[in-house]
Design a protein around this motif. Structure first.
Motif, PDB file in Angstrom:
ATOM      1  N   TYR A  10     -24.337 -68.864  27.646  1.00 32.50           N
ATOM      2  CA  TYR A  10     -25.132 -68.076  28.577  1.00 32.50           C
ATOM      3  C   TYR A  10     -24.362 -66.806  28.881  1.00 32.50           C
ATOM      4  CZ  TYR A  10     -27.239 -66.408  32.897  1.00 32.50           C
ATOM      5  OH  TYR A  10     -27.820 -65.613  33.841  1.00 32.50           O
ATOM      6  N   ASP A  12     -24.469 -63.240  30.902  1.00 32.03           N
ATOM      7  CA  ASP A  12     -25.084 -62.388  31.920  1.00 32.03           C
ATOM      8  C   ASP A  12     -24.798 -60.933  31.553  1.00 32.03           C
ATOM      9  OD1 ASP A  12     -26.060 -61.115  34.111  1.00 32.03           O
ATOM     10  OD2 ASP A  12     -24.665 -61.999  35.557  1.00 32.03           O
ATOM     11  N   GLU A  14     -25.569 -58.211  32.956  1.00 29.17           N
ATOM     12  CA  GLU A  14     -25.344 -57.249  34.036  1.00 29.17           C
ATOM     13  C   GLU A  14     -23.891 -56.787  34.080  1.00 29.17           C
ATOM     14  OE1 GLU A  14     -26.097 -56.691  38.855  1.00 29.17           O
ATOM     15  OE2 GLU A  14     -26.497 -58.621  37.894  1.00 29.17           O
ATOM     16  N   LYS A  15     -22.970 -57.657  33.719  1.00 28.77           N
ATOM     17  CA  LYS A  15     -21.554 -57.288  33.787  1.00 28.77           C
ATOM     18  C   LYS A  15     -21.191 -56.202  32.775  1.00 28.77           C
ATOM     19  CE  LYS A  15     -20.471 -61.488  32.923  1.00 28.77           C
ATOM     20  NZ  LYS A  15     -19.734 -62.759  32.728  1.00 28.77           N
ATOM     21  N   LYS A  17     -23.099 -53.571  32.277  1.00 33.20           N
ATOM     22  CA  LYS A  17     -23.906 -52.422  32.678  1.00 33.20           C
ATOM     23  C   LYS A  17     -23.113 -51.126  32.505  1.00 33.20           C
ATOM     24  CE  LYS A  17     -26.448 -50.870  36.808  1.00 33.20           C
ATOM     25  NZ  LYS A  17     -26.808 -51.271  38.187  1.00 33.20           N
ATOM     26  N   GLU A  31     -17.738 -62.616  24.583  1.00 32.16           N
ATOM     27  CA  GLU A  31     -18.124 -63.639  25.558  1.00 32.16           C
ATOM     28  C   GLU A  31     -18.922 -64.762  24.908  1.00 32.16           C
ATOM     29  OE1 GLU A  31     -19.997 -64.043  30.013  1.00 32.16           O
ATOM     30  OE2 GLU A  31     -18.866 -62.309  29.338  1.00 32.16           O
ATOM     31  N   ASN A  35     -17.743 -68.624  25.018  1.00 25.38           N
ATOM     32  CA  ASN A  35     -18.607 -69.715  25.482  1.00 25.38           C
ATOM     33  C   ASN A  35     -18.617 -70.872  24.488  1.00 25.38           C
ATOM     34  OD1 ASN A  35     -21.044 -69.180  27.859  1.00 25.38           O
ATOM     35  ND2 ASN A  35     -19.595 -67.549  27.400  1.00 25.38           N
ATOM     36  N   ASP A 177     -29.130 -62.909  29.093  1.00 26.76           N
ATOM     37  CA  ASP A 177     -29.979 -62.730  30.272  1.00 26.76           C
ATOM     38  C   ASP A 177     -29.847 -61.326  30.840  1.00 26.76           C
ATOM     39  OD1 ASP A 177     -31.834 -63.527  32.116  1.00 26.76           O
ATOM     40  OD2 ASP A 177     -30.380 -64.417  33.476  1.00 26.76           O
ATOM     41  N   ASP A 178     -30.972 -60.784  31.328  1.00 26.77           N
ATOM     42  CA  ASP A 178     -31.024 -59.437  31.920  1.00 26.77           C
ATOM     43  C   ASP A 178     -30.587 -58.366  30.921  1.00 26.77           C
ATOM     44  OD1 ASP A 178     -31.947 -60.486  34.293  1.00 26.77           O
ATOM     45  OD2 ASP A 178     -29.982 -60.541  35.259  1.00 26.77           O
ATOM     46  N   TYR A 181     -30.121 -54.388  31.505  1.00 24.79           N
ATOM     47  CA  TYR A 181     -28.956 -53.703  32.040  1.00 24.79           C
ATOM     48  C   TYR A 181     -28.212 -52.914  30.961  1.00 24.79           C
ATOM     49  CZ  TYR A 181     -29.165 -55.824  36.660  1.00 24.79           C
ATOM     50  OH  TYR A 181     -29.546 -56.187  37.931  1.00 24.79           O
ATOM     51  N   THR A 209     -35.412 -60.457  29.969  1.00 24.58           N
ATOM     52  CA  THR A 209     -35.392 -59.031  30.299  1.00 24.58           C
ATOM     53  C   THR A 209     -36.652 -58.639  31.044  1.00 24.58           C
ATOM     54  OG1 THR A 209     -34.996 -56.833  29.353  1.00 24.58           O
ATOM     55  CG2 THR A 209     -36.523 -58.274  28.165  1.00 24.58           C
ATOM     56  N   ASP A 331     -31.332 -52.016  39.519  1.00 23.35           N
ATOM     57  CA  ASP A 331     -31.917 -52.365  38.223  1.00 23.35           C
ATOM     58  C   ASP A 331     -32.183 -51.158  37.333  1.00 23.35           C
ATOM     59  OD1 ASP A 331     -31.837 -54.967  39.011  1.00 23.35           O
ATOM     60  OD2 ASP A 331     -33.968 -55.132  39.468  1.00 23.35           O
TER      61      ASP A 331
END
Length: 450
Positions: A10, A12, A14-15, A17, A31, A35, A177-178, A181, A209, A331
């Motif tokens: 998983y 993220d 956003e980190k 961005k 990453e 994982n 995810d997301d 960003y 997204t 966002d």
């Protein structure tokens, strides 16, 4: 996935961005591998009785073979170290190498020695070899390319990932995810690499997204990214106001189940008008519904009201606007000014000119302004309420109906005279057909506000 001991990751987004390409791709790849490496060291091999790891979960399969798992984990660890060195190096840097070369040359010469003794003459022939050594230096200048390095590693990475899936005995899942960003211009490149990387390995790629802040595909030679319908399938998780009754039933069920846990009967707390207003204020989003409901109960309690009514919901919705504004600023990475200008135009049209909460846009308008409206829908500042509306005196034209989010005016007393069109009712659907609600349509090939 964990219970079945399937490889998973998983991420993220956003980190990452604001990260530049290709460093953002390298970071996400690092990453992802970390994982999988962590899964190989824990979930893949942890005994079922290790409660400190599994806690309340109970794995359905026996641990995987520890030896092969450790070997794969070590190999992936080497990939991570290699990628981290690449990440911190300079892209397009010139690298000079020097190579020494030695050349050997043989030169052969012949000479004769003659001696005379009286009438007898003798001759001696001889040869001498001269060996010489020459040295030269060859300088080469290369240019480091991070993306070329990643391309050359695809086959190697794929081979290892296939071994991970084979060890697990079943497919795995990678969730990015997301994705919105990531800079929109770079999204096709990132998706293209991961699509090629996981293809044929048994790892399924899932991407979360916002639809209208995402770019899946970039045409070119070669094209980059993924095509919806060809390479990927789209799963719409939104529950919009277009299916109003379904959204209302779902949201009330969610709220009532939460209320049961704290022994509150919401049916005795909310009046009928408040329920509809809560659904409208949330735009069908469960998180917003629960947040505004909580605020509404607090407002009604402060006013010593017997039940939560429309006014309490309006006040709570106005207070919720600051949260939406914070999300908007967080966002939106680019185009903030343009989106705010479009929102201001819509607010002026709805609140000052028409004094109604809904407006119409001609379907498939294909303009920049239309795309911004769709982005505002994704940001929950505008809500789609009907995707197909026919308008009186506009034969042959189809329109889309939208509703301005209640948070944009409910908290201001001077704007309380805005008419709420109940579009889910028969008379409300008829009101949507009014030409005065048209915000944008084709007018001799151009965008115009009526």
């Amino acid at each position: 996935m964990m219970m079945n001991r399937r490889p998973n990751a998983y991420i993220d987004m956003e980190k990452f961005k604001g990260h530049a390409y290709p460093d953002v791709l390298i970071s996400v790849l690092i990453e992802t591998f970390e994982n999988i490496e962590g899964w190989l060291a824990t979930g893949a091999v942890a005994p079922a009785n290790k409660k400190s790891f599994w806690k309340k979960l109970i794995p359905r399969r026996a641990p995987l073979k520890r030896g092969p798992a450790q070997q794969l984990s070590a190999r992936i660890g080497d990939y991570v170290a290699e990628l981290e060195r690449l990440l911190h190096s300079y892209d397009e840097a010139e690298i000079q190498t020097m190579r020494k070369e030695e050349h050997q040359a043989d030169e052969s010469g012949k000479f004769d020695l003659k001696a005379q003794a009286g009438p007898v003459s003798a001759g001696v022939g001889s040869s001498v070899a001269d060996r010489s050594m020459e040295q030269s230096e060859v300088h080469e200048t290369l240019r480091r390319s991070k993306i070329d390095f990643l391309h050359r590693r695809v086959i190697k990475y794929q081979r290892t990932l296939r071994e991970v899936v084979e060890l697990a005995g079943g497919n795995g899942f990678i969730l990015l995810d997301d994705m919105y960003y990531i800079r929109r211009a770079n999204q096709p490149e990132v998706l293209d690499y991961f699509h090629r990387l996981f293809k044929g390995t048994g790892l399924w790629l899932k991407v979360g997204t916002i639809r209208h802040r995402s770019s899946w595909y970039k045409n070119g030679d070669p094209p980059l990214g993924m095509k919806i319908g060809d390479d990927i399938d789209e799963i719409d998780l939104d529950l919009t106001l277009e299916k109003y009754r379904t959204a209302k039933t779902f949201l009330m069920n969610v709220a009532e189940n939460v209320g049961k846990k704290i022994e509150i009967d919401l049916r005795s707390v909310l009046n009928d008008g408040a329920r509809d207003r809560l659904v409208l204020a949330s735009g069908g989003v469960a998180r917003d519904f629960l947040s505004i409901l909580r605020r509404s109960i607090a407002v009604a309690h402060d006013q010593a009201a017997a039940k939560v009514g429309v006014e309490a919901v309006n006040q709570a919705t106005g207070e919720h606007e600051s949260s939406k504004r914070d999300e908007f600023n967080r966002d939106v990475l680019d185009g903030t000014a343009e989106l705010e200008q479009e929102l201001d135009r819509i607010k002026e049209f709805c609140l000052q000119r028409q004094k109604k909460n809904c407006f119409l846009v001609e379907k498939d308008l294909g303009s920049v302004a239309h795309e911004r409206i769709k982005e505002l829908v994704d940001l929950r500042l505008i809500h789609a309420v009907n995707s197909r509306v026919t308008v009186r005196h506009r034969p042959g034209r189809i329109y889309e109906a939208y509703m301005l989010d209640i948070s944009q005016y409910a908290g201001e007393r001077k704007r309380r005279n805005v008419e709420i069109i109940e579009f889910w009712k028969t008379d409300g659907r008829e009101k949507l057909r009014g030409a005065s609600l048209i915000f944008a349509e084709r007018d001799s090939g151009s965008l115009s506000a009526v």
